[in-house]
Design a protein around this motif. Structure first.
Motif, PDB file in Angstrom:
ATOM      1  N   ILE A   1       0.845  -1.199   0.000  1.00  0.00           N
ATOM      2  CA  ILE A   1       0.000   0.000   0.000  1.00  0.00           C
ATOM      3  C   ILE A   1       0.882   1.251   0.000  1.00  0.00           C
ATOM      4  O   ILE A   1       0.648   2.186  -0.770  1.00  0.00           O
ATOM      5  CB  ILE A   1      -0.951   0.019   1.221  1.00  0.00           C
ATOM      6  N   LEU A   2       1.904   1.265   0.862  1.00  0.00           N
ATOM      7  CA  LEU A   2       2.811   2.414   0.903  1.00  0.00           C
ATOM      8  C   LEU A   2       3.517   2.598  -0.442  1.00  0.00           C
ATOM      9  O   LEU A   2       3.679   3.726  -0.919  1.00  0.00           O
ATOM     10  CB  LEU A   2       3.852   2.245   2.013  1.00  0.00           C
ATOM     11  N   ARG A   3       3.914   1.494  -1.060  1.00  0.00           N
ATOM     12  CA  ARG A   3       4.590   1.558  -2.365  1.00  0.00           C
ATOM     13  C   ARG A   3       3.649   2.139  -3.423  1.00  0.00           C
ATOM     14  O   ARG A   3       4.041   2.994  -4.213  1.00  0.00           O
ATOM     15  CB  ARG A   3       5.073   0.165  -2.757  1.00  0.00           C
ATOM     16  N   ALA A   4       2.408   1.674  -3.439  1.00  0.00           N
ATOM     17  CA  ALA A   4       1.430   2.163  -4.423  1.00  0.00           C
ATOM     18  C   ALA A   4       1.163   3.655  -4.226  1.00  0.00           C
ATOM     19  O   ALA A   4       1.096   4.414  -5.208  1.00  0.00           O
ATOM     20  CB  ALA A   4       0.134   1.362  -4.316  1.00  0.00           C
ATOM     21  N   VAL A   5       1.015   4.079  -2.987  1.00  0.00           N
ATOM     22  CA  VAL A   5       0.790   5.505  -2.710  1.00  0.00           C
ATOM     23  C   VAL A   5       2.017   6.324  -3.123  1.00  0.00           C
ATOM     24  O   VAL A   5       1.891   7.403  -3.709  1.00  0.00           O
ATOM     25  CB  VAL A   5       0.448   5.722  -1.215  1.00  0.00           C
ATOM     26  N   GLY A   6       3.206   5.809  -2.852  1.00  0.00           N
ATOM     27  CA  GLY A   6       4.431   6.504  -3.237  1.00  0.00           C
ATOM     28  C   GLY A   6       4.566   6.647  -4.742  1.00  0.00           C
ATOM     29  O   GLY A   6       4.892   7.724  -5.251  1.00  0.00           O
ATOM     30  N   ILE A   7       4.298   5.571  -5.478  1.00  0.00           N
ATOM     31  CA  ILE A   7       4.377   5.619  -6.943  1.00  0.00           C
ATOM     32  C   ILE A   7       3.307   6.565  -7.490  1.00  0.00           C
ATOM     33  O   ILE A   7       3.580   7.372  -8.384  1.00  0.00           O
ATOM     34  CB  ILE A   7       4.247   4.202  -7.543  1.00  0.00           C
ATOM     35  N   GLY A   8       2.103   6.485  -6.943  1.00  0.00           N
ATOM     36  CA  GLY A   8       1.037   7.383  -7.381  1.00  0.00           C
ATOM     37  C   GLY A   8       1.386   8.848  -7.142  1.00  0.00           C
ATOM     38  O   GLY A   8       1.169   9.699  -8.014  1.00  0.00           O
ATOM     39  N   SER A   9       1.950   9.150  -5.992  1.00  0.00           N
ATOM     40  CA  SER A   9       2.357  10.516  -5.683  1.00  0.00           C
ATOM     41  C   SER A   9       3.448  10.993  -6.634  1.00  0.00           C
ATOM     42  O   SER A   9       3.420  12.143  -7.095  1.00  0.00           O
ATOM     43  CB  SER A   9       2.867  10.618  -4.243  1.00  0.00           C
ATOM     44  N   ALA A  10       4.408  10.124  -6.923  1.00  0.00           N
ATOM     45  CA  ALA A  10       5.491  10.484  -7.839  1.00  0.00           C
ATOM     46  C   ALA A  10       4.945  10.770  -9.231  1.00  0.00           C
ATOM     47  O   ALA A  10       5.351  11.746  -9.885  1.00  0.00           O
ATOM     48  CB  ALA A  10       6.536   9.365  -7.883  1.00  0.00           C
ATOM     49  N   VAL A  11       4.012   9.952  -9.702  1.00  0.00           N
ATOM     50  CA  VAL A  11       3.427  10.155 -11.030  1.00  0.00           C
ATOM     51  C   VAL A  11       2.642  11.467 -11.077  1.00  0.00           C
ATOM     52  O   VAL A  11       2.779  12.252 -12.025  1.00  0.00           O
ATOM     53  CB  VAL A  11       2.537   8.954 -11.430  1.00  0.00           C
ATOM     54  N   VAL A  12       1.843  11.730 -10.051  1.00  0.00           N
ATOM     55  CA  VAL A  12       1.088  12.988 -10.009  1.00  0.00           C
ATOM     56  C   VAL A  12       2.052  14.177  -9.977  1.00  0.00           C
ATOM     57  O   VAL A  12       1.839  15.180 -10.674  1.00  0.00           O
ATOM     58  CB  VAL A  12       0.134  13.016  -8.795  1.00  0.00           C
ATOM     59  N   GLY A  13       3.128  14.064  -9.219  1.00  0.00           N
ATOM     60  CA  GLY A  13       4.121  15.134  -9.168  1.00  0.00           C
ATOM     61  C   GLY A  13       4.774  15.374 -10.514  1.00  0.00           C
ATOM     62  O   GLY A  13       4.950  16.527 -10.937  1.00  0.00           O
ATOM     63  N   LEU A  14       5.134  14.304 -11.214  1.00  0.00           N
ATOM     64  CA  LEU A  14       5.734  14.452 -12.539  1.00  0.00           C
ATOM     65  C   LEU A  14       4.765  15.092 -13.534  1.00  0.00           C
ATOM     66  O   LEU A  14       5.151  15.943 -14.341  1.00  0.00           O
ATOM     67  CB  LEU A  14       6.209  13.100 -13.061  1.00  0.00           C
ATOM     68  N   ILE A  15       3.505  14.686 -13.483  1.00  0.00           N
ATOM     69  CA  ILE A  15       2.499  15.278 -14.370  1.00  0.00           C
ATOM     70  C   ILE A  15       2.333  16.770 -14.063  1.00  0.00           C
ATOM     71  O   ILE A  15       2.244  17.597 -14.975  1.00  0.00           O
ATOM     72  CB  ILE A  15       1.158  14.521 -14.261  1.00  0.00           C
ATOM     73  N   LEU A  16       2.313  17.114 -12.798  1.00  0.00           N
ATOM     74  CA  LEU A  16       2.187  18.518 -12.406  1.00  0.00           C
ATOM     75  C   LEU A  16       3.378  19.339 -12.901  1.00  0.00           C
ATOM     76  O   LEU A  16       3.206  20.424 -13.466  1.00  0.00           O
ATOM     77  CB  LEU A  16       2.048  18.622 -10.883  1.00  0.00           C
ATOM     78  N   ILE A  17       4.584  18.812 -12.708  1.00  0.00           N
ATOM     79  CA  ILE A  17       5.785  19.507 -13.193  1.00  0.00           C
ATOM     80  C   ILE A  17       5.732  19.650 -14.708  1.00  0.00           C
ATOM     81  O   ILE A  17       6.014  20.724 -15.256  1.00  0.00           O
ATOM     82  CB  ILE A  17       7.057  18.755 -12.753  1.00  0.00           C
ATOM     83  N   TRP A  18       5.353  18.591 -15.416  1.00  0.00           N
ATOM     84  CA  TRP A  18       5.274  18.635 -16.862  1.00  0.00           C
ATOM     85  C   TRP A  18       4.258  19.687 -17.320  1.00  0.00           C
ATOM     86  O   TRP A  18       4.513  20.466 -18.225  1.00  0.00           O
ATOM     87  CB  TRP A  18       4.887  17.254 -17.423  1.00  0.00           C
ATOM     88  N   ALA A  19       3.098  19.727 -16.647  1.00  0.00           N
ATOM     89  CA  ALA A  19       2.045  20.669 -17.029  1.00  0.00           C
ATOM     90  C   ALA A  19       2.491  22.105 -16.814  1.00  0.00           C
ATOM     91  O   ALA A  19       2.174  22.993 -17.621  1.00  0.00           O
ATOM     92  CB  ALA A  19       0.765  20.378 -16.241  1.00  0.00           C
ATOM     93  N   VAL A  20       3.233  22.356 -15.758  1.00  0.00           N
ATOM     94  CA  VAL A  20       3.670  23.715 -15.455  1.00  0.00           C
ATOM     95  C   VAL A  20       4.819  24.144 -16.356  1.00  0.00           C
ATOM     96  O   VAL A  20       4.882  25.276 -16.812  1.00  0.00           O
ATOM     97  CB  VAL A  20       4.076  23.833 -13.969  1.00  0.00           C
ATOM     98  N   ARG A  21       5.747  23.222 -16.674  1.00  0.00           N
ATOM     99  CA  ARG A  21       6.958  23.566 -17.419  1.00  0.00           C
ATOM    100  C   ARG A  21       6.832  23.459 -18.931  1.00  0.00           C
ATOM    101  O   ARG A  21       7.702  23.929 -19.644  1.00  0.00           O
ATOM    102  CB  ARG A  21       8.119  22.676 -16.965  1.00  0.00           C
ATOM    103  N   ARG A  22       5.760  22.853 -19.442  1.00  0.00           N
ATOM    104  CA  ARG A  22       5.671  22.670 -20.895  1.00  0.00           C
ATOM    105  C   ARG A  22       5.449  24.013 -21.573  1.00  0.00           C
ATOM    106  O   ARG A  22       4.802  24.905 -21.036  1.00  0.00           O
ATOM    107  CB  ARG A  22       4.543  21.697 -21.252  1.00  0.00           C
ATOM    108  N   PRO A  23       6.000  24.151 -22.774  1.00  0.00           N
ATOM    109  CA  PRO A  23       5.783  25.410 -23.504  1.00  0.00           C
ATOM    110  C   PRO A  23       4.319  25.543 -23.927  1.00  0.00           C
ATOM    111  O   PRO A  23       3.668  24.562 -24.268  1.00  0.00           O
ATOM    112  CB  PRO A  23       6.671  25.278 -24.747  1.00  0.00           C
ATOM    113  N   ILE A  24       3.848  26.727 -23.878  1.00  0.00           N
ATOM    114  CA  ILE A  24       2.440  26.988 -24.203  1.00  0.00           C
ATOM    115  C   ILE A  24       2.253  27.122 -25.701  1.00  0.00           C
ATOM    116  O   ILE A  24       2.973  27.611 -26.437  1.00  0.00           O
ATOM    117  CB  ILE A  24       1.917  28.235 -23.478  1.00  0.00           C
TER     118      ILE A  24
END
Length: 68
Positions: free
Chosen positions: A45-68
């Protein structure tokens, strides 16, 4: 000279420390209970939550940093 990516990394790390510190300062009892709960949670469960958090974080970074 530091790269922009490294500076962003250090800023993110700083924000992490600020938020964690504020949570401990605001409610040490709640944080103690949360840590005890994490100790009782199964590894998968901890592993799944950790992986999910990492994926959400990467998506957030990608969304903020991508060129418009």
């Amino acid at each position: 000279m530091r790269s922009i990516a490294f500076a962003d990394f250090l800023i993110g790390l700083g924000i992490l420390f600020v938020l964690e510190g504020l949570m401990f300062a605001a409610s040490p009892t709640w944080m103690r209970r949360a840590m005890k709960s994490a100790l009782a949670t199964p590894d998968n469960i901890l592993r799944a939550v950790g992986i999910g958090s990492a994926v959400v974080g990467l998506i957030l970074i990608w969304a903020v940093r991508r060129p418009i």
